[in-house]
Design an enzyme around this catalytic site. Sequence first.
Site, PDB file in Angstrom:
ATOM      1  N   LYS A 162     -39.899  11.177 -47.620  1.00 52.15           N
ATOM      2  CA  LYS A 162     -40.845  11.820 -48.445  1.00 52.15           C
ATOM      3  C   LYS A 162     -40.573  13.370 -48.646  1.00 52.15           C
ATOM      4  CE  LYS A 162     -44.645   8.827 -47.361  1.00 52.15           C
ATOM      5  NZ  LYS A 162     -45.928   8.640 -46.718  1.00 52.15           N
TER       6      LYS A 162
ATOM      7  N   TYR B 118     -48.156   3.721 -55.686  1.00 52.31           N
ATOM      8  CA  TYR B 118     -49.338   3.684 -54.901  1.00 52.31           C
ATOM      9  C   TYR B 118     -50.709   3.014 -55.509  1.00 52.31           C
ATOM     10  CZ  TYR B 118     -47.188   6.287 -51.066  1.00 52.31           C
ATOM     11  OH  TYR B 118     -46.378   6.677 -49.986  1.00 52.31           O
TER      12      TYR B 118
ATOM     13  N   ASN C 200     -46.292  12.373 -43.277  1.00 54.10           N
ATOM     14  CA  ASN C 200     -45.712  11.681 -42.413  1.00 54.10           C
ATOM     15  C   ASN C 200     -44.521  11.197 -42.885  1.00 54.10           C
ATOM     16  OD1 ASN C 200     -46.624   9.979 -44.477  1.00 54.10           O
ATOM     17  ND2 ASN C 200     -47.623   8.399 -43.148  1.00 54.10           N
TER      18      ASN C 200
ATOM     19  N   HIS D 253     -41.648   6.706 -46.074  1.00 58.07           N
ATOM     20  CA  HIS D 253     -42.379   5.457 -46.685  1.00 58.07           C
ATOM     21  C   HIS D 253     -41.641   4.004 -46.115  1.00 58.07           C
ATOM     22  CE1 HIS D 253     -44.502   2.417 -49.120  1.00 58.07           C
ATOM     23  NE2 HIS D 253     -43.221   2.082 -49.739  1.00 58.07           N
TER      24      HIS D 253
ATOM     25  N   GLU E 214     -41.339  -2.512 -55.259  1.00 62.03           N
ATOM     26  CA  GLU E 214     -41.157  -1.350 -55.163  1.00 62.03           C
ATOM     27  C   GLU E 214     -39.848  -0.956 -55.528  1.00 62.03           C
ATOM     28  OE1 GLU E 214     -42.420  -0.293 -51.013  1.00 62.03           O
ATOM     29  OE2 GLU E 214     -44.466  -0.355 -51.543  1.00 62.03           O
TER      30      GLU E 214
HETATM   31  N1  UDP Z   1     -52.316   8.560 -46.437  1.00 61.50           N
HETATM   32  C1  UDP Z   1     -53.265   9.795 -46.310  1.00 61.50           C
HETATM   33  N2  UDP Z   1     -54.288   9.646 -45.526  1.00 61.50           N
HETATM   34  C2  UDP Z   1     -54.965   8.569 -45.188  1.00 61.50           C
HETATM   35  C3  UDP Z   1     -54.150   7.339 -45.065  1.00 61.50           C
HETATM   36  C4  UDP Z   1     -52.857   7.500 -45.740  1.00 61.50           C
HETATM   37  O1  UDP Z   1     -52.654  10.752 -46.496  1.00 61.50           O
HETATM   38  O2  UDP Z   1     -56.168   8.588 -44.437  1.00 61.50           O
HETATM   39  C5  UDP Z   1     -51.051   8.779 -47.008  1.00 61.50           C
HETATM   40  C6  UDP Z   1     -49.712   8.749 -45.941  1.00 61.50           C
HETATM   41  O3  UDP Z   1     -48.809   9.410 -46.487  1.00 61.50           O
HETATM   42  C7  UDP Z   1     -49.695   7.279 -45.999  1.00 61.50           C
HETATM   43  C8  UDP Z   1     -49.731   6.921 -47.625  1.00 61.50           C
HETATM   44  O4  UDP Z   1     -50.956   7.430 -47.925  1.00 61.50           O
HETATM   45  O5  UDP Z   1     -48.330   6.961 -45.734  1.00 61.50           O
HETATM   46  C9  UDP Z   1     -49.824   5.419 -48.029  1.00 61.50           C
HETATM   47  O6  UDP Z   1     -50.800   4.956 -47.056  1.00 61.50           O
HETATM   48  P1  UDP Z   1     -50.595   3.365 -46.398  1.00 61.50           P
HETATM   49  O7  UDP Z   1     -52.068   2.927 -46.108  1.00 61.50           O
HETATM   50  O8  UDP Z   1     -49.978   2.310 -47.543  1.00 61.50           O
HETATM   51  O9  UDP Z   1     -49.674   3.548 -45.159  1.00 61.50           O
HETATM   52  P2  UDP Z   1     -48.251   3.279 -45.217  1.00 61.50           P
HETATM   53  O10 UDP Z   1     -47.927   1.899 -45.747  1.00 61.50           O
HETATM   54  O11 UDP Z   1     -47.440   4.478 -45.616  1.00 61.50           O
HETATM   55  O12 UDP Z   1     -47.963   3.378 -43.743  1.00 61.50           O
END
Ligand code: UDP
Length: 160
Positions: free
Chosen positions: A20, A60, A123, A126, A137
């Site tokens: 990211k 997303y 974080n 991805h 994707e």
């Molecule tokens: N995210 C966020 N706040 C939250 C949950 C998710 O900002 O409470 C962001 C975070 O960057 C995350 C992304 O949204 O990686 C996608 O969320 P997902 O639940 O799909 O998690 P991932 O698959 O990335 O672990």
Amino acid sequence: AYVFQSGWTGVNERTFIAIKPDGVQRRLVGQIVQRFEKKGFKLVGMKLIQATEGLLKEHYTELRSKPFFSGLISYMSSGPVVAMVWQGLDVVKMARKMLGETNPADSLPGTIRGDYCVEVGRNVIHGSDSVESAQREISLWFRENELQCWEDTHSHWIYN
Ligand code: UDP
């Protein structure tokens, strides 16, 4: 978008990984790529790309109704990301283990999110959460001719 060849399973399984914008800014690209290389996975696609909001909203799409959605789109479009496709046995699940949990606070040391970040909204990486989302994707982020099929000359030392 293109139709996936059947047979991307077993050692040919593929996943979509993106470093990211915070990962790029913080110069973590080399160390993150190195983790996947050292593990034994095979790099089949990689590009530095400034993602459009349209692409990110599609990527997303399942999270459209979440309160953090607009913040997530501006975070992800705030700079270039390194989009990658990695191939190998069980790579979707293994890559998720290497990433750690969505929230860095829940991620163990030794995982990418456990080692390199502290907040869920920054974080650094991805990774696809299933084989089906990986296929969706990959076809969203890459054209077929951007993915390389190459012979891995040391695969005998990784698979028996
Ligand atoms: N995210 C966020 N706040 C939250 C949950 C998710 O900002 O409470 C962001 C975070 O960057 C995350 C992304 O949204 O990686 C996608 O969320 P997902 O639940 O799909 O998690 P991932 O698959 O990335 O672990």
